[in-house]
Scaffold this motif. Structure first.
Motif: not given
Length: 202
Positions: A26-37, A111-120
């Protein structure tokens, strides 16, 4: 307090689970933000030069980053039993298991970044295999140390549960439960806690 996080981040989830277990949500306000390399997030960069979440803005104007530091801070704010043990032997055991889980998350995220972000055409399969070997070694080590997870909830339990939850979320194809029955039993039990149910990534 304001927690800048990404809902899919296992490190941010670790902070949120600890906060819930400590009764601090209850003491914490959540701020969701996208962060990619590959994408600059100026707000995050201004608060954390490394450009990573989670980041905790404290009401006094102070800023903390790195999930381990934030967890340590939050654990100092409540009157319940500490989630990061103070007794030296228990503390080092818990932090060692937590570090192993953090390393698993680090490797899986890369691994997630390599597969999802880097061109195949630029993806490096040998590098991916090297990171996944860390994941598998960490799973084996956690399985052999599963007795450490039979005690009272601590930062070790939270970190392992978030690491395994991330594998379920992003790497379900590896079927980690097949060869790690003790971890599977632990996860089935710990994932049922309200702190875990409230922070499931989606």
């Amino acid at each position: 307090m304001r927690l800048i996080h990404a809902a899919a981040s296992p490190f941010a989830r670790k902070v949120r689970v600890l906060a819930a277990e400590a009764g601090l949500t209850p003491q914490i306000q959540l701020i969701d933000t996208a962060v990619l390399p590959i994408a600059l997030n100026e707000r995050v960069n201004a608060l954390n030069p490394l450009g990573k979440v989670p980041v905790l803005e404290i009401d006094k104007g102070e800023v903390l980053f790195d999930s381990r530091v934030i967890c340590e801070y939050l654990d100092s704010l409540h009157d319940q039993p500490r989630l990061i043990p103070s007794e030296p032997a228990a503390r080092w055991r818990a932090l060692r298991i937590a570090a192993l889980a953090d390393g698993l998350m680090d490797a899986a995220l890369l691994v997630r970044y390599e597969r999802a972000v880097r061109p195949a055409e630029y993806q490096w399969s040998e590098w991916v295999e090297g990171q996944m070997s860390k994941v598998y070694r960490a799973l084996a080590a956690l399985e052999s140390n599963a007795d450490e997870l039979s005690k009272m909830p601590s930062i070790a339990h939270i970190s392992v549960a978030c690491a395994l939850g991330y594998l379920d979320f992003r790497f379900s194809e590896i079927g980690w439960r097949d060869n790690h029955p003790e971890l599977a039993r632990f996860q089935e039990s710990f994932a049922a806690r309200e702190s875990m149910r409230a922070t499931i990534p989606g």
